[in-house]
Design a protein around this motif. Structure first.
Motif, PDB file in Angstrom:
ATOM      1  N   ASP A   1      33.829 -30.875 -34.211  1.00 12.41           N
ATOM      2  CA  ASP A   1      35.036 -31.447 -34.812  1.00 12.41           C
ATOM      3  C   ASP A   1      34.982 -32.956 -34.626  1.00 12.41           C
ATOM      4  O   ASP A   1      35.770 -33.540 -33.889  1.00 12.41           O
ATOM      5  CB  ASP A   1      36.283 -30.846 -34.142  1.00 12.41           C
ATOM      6  CG  ASP A   1      37.576 -31.380 -34.742  1.00 12.41           C
ATOM      7  OD1 ASP A   1      37.509 -32.121 -35.743  1.00 12.41           O
ATOM      8  OD2 ASP A   1      38.653 -31.074 -34.209  1.00 12.41           O
TER       9      ASP A   1
ATOM     10  N   ARG B   1      36.301 -34.892 -41.836  1.00  3.73           N
ATOM     11  CA  ARG B   1      36.380 -34.553 -40.419  1.00  3.73           C
ATOM     12  C   ARG B   1      35.992 -33.092 -40.231  1.00  3.73           C
ATOM     13  O   ARG B   1      36.118 -32.292 -41.162  1.00  3.73           O
ATOM     14  CB  ARG B   1      37.847 -34.793 -40.003  1.00  3.73           C
ATOM     15  CG  ARG B   1      38.166 -34.510 -38.598  1.00  3.73           C
ATOM     16  CD  ARG B   1      39.647 -34.496 -38.284  1.00  3.73           C
ATOM     17  NE  ARG B   1      39.758 -33.702 -37.065  1.00  3.73           N
ATOM     18  CZ  ARG B   1      40.874 -33.432 -36.438  1.00  3.73           C
ATOM     19  NH1 ARG B   1      42.008 -33.878 -36.890  1.00  3.73           N
ATOM     20  NH2 ARG B   1      40.861 -32.692 -35.354  1.00  3.73           N
TER      21      ARG B   1
ATOM     22  N   ARG C   1      49.049 -38.001 -34.843  1.00 10.03           N
ATOM     23  CA  ARG C   1      49.170 -37.636 -33.429  1.00 10.03           C
ATOM     24  C   ARG C   1      48.813 -38.786 -32.490  1.00 10.03           C
ATOM     25  O   ARG C   1      49.117 -38.776 -31.315  1.00 10.03           O
ATOM     26  CB  ARG C   1      48.325 -36.387 -33.111  1.00 10.03           C
ATOM     27  CG  ARG C   1      46.857 -36.565 -33.307  1.00 10.03           C
ATOM     28  CD  ARG C   1      46.117 -35.234 -33.330  1.00 10.03           C
ATOM     29  NE  ARG C   1      45.572 -34.875 -32.033  1.00 10.03           N
ATOM     30  CZ  ARG C   1      44.760 -33.844 -31.830  1.00 10.03           C
ATOM     31  NH1 ARG C   1      44.414 -33.051 -32.849  1.00 10.03           N
ATOM     32  NH2 ARG C   1      44.296 -33.574 -30.652  1.00 10.03           N
TER      33      ARG C   1
ATOM     34  N   MET D   1      40.295 -21.645 -36.791  1.00  9.04           N
ATOM     35  CA  MET D   1      41.385 -22.397 -36.174  1.00  9.04           C
ATOM     36  C   MET D   1      42.470 -22.585 -37.216  1.00  9.04           C
ATOM     37  O   MET D   1      42.198 -23.035 -38.332  1.00  9.04           O
ATOM     38  CB  MET D   1      40.890 -23.763 -35.710  1.00  9.04           C
ATOM     39  CG  MET D   1      40.140 -23.686 -34.413  1.00  9.04           C
ATOM     40  SD  MET D   1      39.969 -25.291 -33.651  1.00  9.04           S
ATOM     41  CE  MET D   1      41.592 -25.535 -32.958  1.00  9.04           C
TER      42      MET D   1
ATOM     43  N   GLU E   1      45.016 -24.795 -37.989  1.00 13.56           N
ATOM     44  CA  GLU E   1      45.535 -26.097 -37.569  1.00 13.56           C
ATOM     45  C   GLU E   1      45.896 -26.981 -38.759  1.00 13.56           C
ATOM     46  O   GLU E   1      46.124 -28.179 -38.609  1.00 13.56           O
ATOM     47  CB  GLU E   1      44.575 -26.801 -36.610  1.00 13.56           C
ATOM     48  CG  GLU E   1      43.162 -26.954 -37.089  1.00 13.56           C
ATOM     49  CD  GLU E   1      42.270 -27.669 -36.084  1.00 13.56           C
ATOM     50  OE1 GLU E   1      42.760 -28.189 -35.075  1.00 13.56           O
ATOM     51  OE2 GLU E   1      41.052 -27.716 -36.327  1.00 13.56           O
TER      52      GLU E   1
ATOM     53  N   ASP F   1      46.966 -30.411 -34.170  1.00 11.68           N
ATOM     54  CA  ASP F   1      46.775 -30.829 -35.559  1.00 11.68           C
ATOM     55  C   ASP F   1      47.778 -30.159 -36.491  1.00 11.68           C
ATOM     56  O   ASP F   1      48.228 -30.769 -37.458  1.00 11.68           O
ATOM     57  CB  ASP F   1      45.335 -30.531 -36.016  1.00 11.68           C
ATOM     58  CG  ASP F   1      44.392 -31.610 -35.534  1.00 11.68           C
ATOM     59  OD1 ASP F   1      44.742 -32.796 -35.662  1.00 11.68           O
ATOM     60  OD2 ASP F   1      43.323 -31.272 -34.996  1.00 11.68           O
TER      61      ASP F   1
ATOM     62  N   ARG G   1      34.145 -23.931 -30.258  1.00 15.85           N
ATOM     63  CA  ARG G   1      34.633 -24.492 -31.515  1.00 15.85           C
ATOM     64  C   ARG G   1      33.517 -25.369 -32.073  1.00 15.85           C
ATOM     65  O   ARG G   1      32.991 -26.236 -31.349  1.00 15.85           O
ATOM     66  CB  ARG G   1      35.896 -25.315 -31.215  1.00 15.85           C
ATOM     67  CG  ARG G   1      36.667 -25.801 -32.420  1.00 15.85           C
ATOM     68  CD  ARG G   1      36.451 -27.249 -32.755  1.00 15.85           C
ATOM     69  NE  ARG G   1      36.824 -28.230 -31.793  1.00 15.85           N
ATOM     70  CZ  ARG G   1      38.063 -28.701 -31.592  1.00 15.85           C
ATOM     71  NH1 ARG G   1      39.081 -28.241 -32.260  1.00 15.85           N
ATOM     72  NH2 ARG G   1      38.265 -29.655 -30.718  1.00 15.85           N
TER      73      ARG G   1
HETATM   74 MG    MG Z   1      42.524 -29.851 -33.815  1.00 15.89          MG
END
Ligand code: MG
Ligand code: PEP
Length: 540
Positions: free
Chosen positions: A335, A358, A464, A428, A430, A454, A332
């Motif tokens: 992030d 982000r 979260r 992803m 999310e 997410d 990934r």
């Molecule tokens: Mg995530």
């Protein structure tokens, strides 16, 4: 006196042993001037000598534990500290009336900026982070602050107010039986790291831990979500028995290594692992992961003083890909942001960082960082099957920009005659936006990976990280299940595979449902793989 404290379970085993309370101190650097340059100079020289001694010890330890190459960083740092350029820069700043901490910070930063500007020389550029590192080490000595979490030699139950991901990442798992925190939430990255490291952990106890607890005996019961301080002898005996039972259960799970992940009626699902570094990958292989479904590459960027170079990243990705011996590795891309912060990014302070600059947004804003990572991944992809997936996607336009950058990177590598491999690309899912346009995104990539952590946060507008929202969380809410099902249907219409790499993937109550809607793969922390395989094999 015996005391029982409730907490939220992060990972559910039992730990028993001595308690160690950790209190984090952060260096405070002010530009306050000093009238006593001689005293400030003495402070600096004493702190520097202490730092040099500490580096020698670290070098010896690293040499013994990991080898010469890993120990080298400490010897280089020792040499840089003895270097006259650094000393002169600090002395000059102190003579101008500044205090020792400020002078060291400034000297380190000035030298770092100078080395970072050496565009054509990767080796010299890497020295930039070394200067920030050594400056930080000396400042900690000036202010009598321990660097990282210092643990006693015997394994302990670590108590802390809170831990950030870089703290958890640096924990020596041989010395930590469990950790318990006052704050924190079960879906934070610290919690995720604890699960993948296999550390028993409880968070959000709301209890402030006094230093007097250090040395007392504690039990962390990750099955019931309780932490017991100074337990009575009969309770200790009960828990010792339970620990033995758990060890037996774990041993018997090993018989499933090499077995298929197939229900009784013959439906199959792949079980991959979520990792953050190469030692997680080794563990994933040990537990027979069929691949890596999520390599959180940003962990390579945390706990550092500067960006990891292309070479450094290439080595890390190649190490994981080689270790996995032909099993797919999905990396990934960076992030960073929200709860994963690294100072050197110089990110602007945001009111809502989780909804801010982000992940992919940051990468598209700073394409040089992104391109360096893509180059490193493509070069590593020459060593085994690789996937690349992009976090926090919300639009087709983002995907088009990414695909354009990917083409440019591949062309650059080709023009430079560097070896590189092919990689499958994935998104992803999310954000609710990504799930809702999954039919369109499916035209752009070969796989989806659903980040339920997410996806849940953004679907329900519930942070979260915020433990006080616990009473409002509804397990397996139809809103999230509908988004997942819709994503799987849209993907499969276009032959796009779908995995689940968020924590819901490890929720046994949902496994049957995920198989029934056709999810192709579940990616979970390595210690959960075999238990999940056992569970699937017991399903009808
Ligand atoms: Mg995530
Ligand atoms: C997710 O959001 O579900 C995910 C897997 O990514 P992370 O937890 O790293 O944000």
């Amino acid at each position: 006196m015996s005391k029982e404290i409730k907490g939220q379970v992060v990972s559910g085993k039992i730990a028993l042993g001595p308690i160690h309370v950790f209190r984090k101190k952060i260096p405070v650097i002010t530009s306050e001037t000093s009238n006593d340059s001689k005293e400030e100079l003495n402070t600096f020289l004493t702190a520097r000598d202490k730092a040099i001694k500490e580096l020698k010890i670290l070098e010896e330890e690293a040499n013994a534990r990991m080898g010469e190459e890993e120990a080298m960083v400490f010897s280089v740092h020792g040499m840089l500290l003895e270097d006259l350029d650094f000393e002169d820069a600090v002395k000059e700043c102190i003579s101008a009336g500044h205090n020792a901490s400020y002078a060291v910070k400034k000297a380190g930063e000035d030298l770092a900026v100078f080395f970072a500007s050496m565009e054509d020389n990767d080796y010299m550029k890497e020295r930039a982070s070394d200067f920030r590192d050594i400056a930080n080490r000396v400042i900690c000595k000036i202010q009598d602050i321990e660097d990282g979490i210092k643990l006693p030699s015997e394994p302990v139950i670590l108590l802390a107010r809170d831990l950030v991901p870089s703290d958890t990442l640096g924990l020596d798992t041989n010395k930590v039986l469990a950790f318990v925190t006052t704050k924190g939430s079960t879906n934070s990255h610290t919690a995720i790291l604890a699960r993948s490291l296999g550390i028993t952990a409880l968070v959000d106890t709301g209890e402030e831990f006094g230093d007097d607890l250090t040395g007392q005996i504690g039990i962390v019961d990750g099955e019931k979500g309780i932490f017991i301080i100074d337990p009575k002898e009969d309770l200790l005996d009960e828990y010792r028995k339970r620990i033995k039972e758990i060890q037996k259960e774990e041993e018997s799970l090993k018989s499933l290594i090499g077995e298929e992940t197939r229900t009784k009626s013959g439906q199959t699902i792949k079980i991959y692992a979520n990792i953050g570094n190469s030692s997680d990958a080794a563990k994933a292989l040990e537990y027979d992961a069929e691949g890596i479904g999520l390599f959180r590459s940003e962990f390579l960027f945390l706990g550092k003083n500067d960006y990891p170079s292309e070479e450094e990243q290439f080595k890390s990705y190649k190490e994981v890909i080689t270790l996995m011996k032909g099993r797919e590795v999905i990396i990934r891309t960076l992030d960073i942001g929200a709860d994963k912060q690294a100072d050197y990014f110089g990110l602007p302070k945001e009111d809502n960082p989780a909804m801010g600059l982000r992940a992919i947004r940051l990468c598209l804003e700073r394409p040089e960082i992104f391109k360096t990572q893509l180059r490193a991944i493509y070069r590593a992809a020459a060593f085994g099957p690789t996937g690349i997936m992009f976090p926090m996607i919300t639009s087709i336009e983002e995907m088009e920009k990414i695909l354009d950058l990917v083409d440019r990177v591949k062309k650059e590598l080709k023009d430079e005659a560097l070896d590189f491999g092919e990689a499958e690309l994935g998104v992803m899912i999310e954000t609710p936006a990504a799930a809702l346009i999954s039919d369109l995104l499916a035209d752009k990539v070969s796989f989806f990976s659903i980040g339920t952590n997410d996806l849940t946060q953004y679907t329900f507008a519930m942070d979260r990280q915020n433990a006080s929202l616990e009473p409002f969380r509804v397990p397996n809410h139809p809103a999230i299940l509908r988004l997942i099902e819709m994503t799987v249907q849209n993907a499969h219409k276009k032959n796009v595979r779908v995995g689940i790499c968020g924590e819901m993937g490890a929720d046994f109550d949902l496994t049957k449902y995920f198989i029934s809607i056709g999810v192709d793969e579940l990616s979970v922390s390595a210690p959960k793989i075999l238990a999940l395989r056992k569970h699937v094999r017991e399903l009808a």
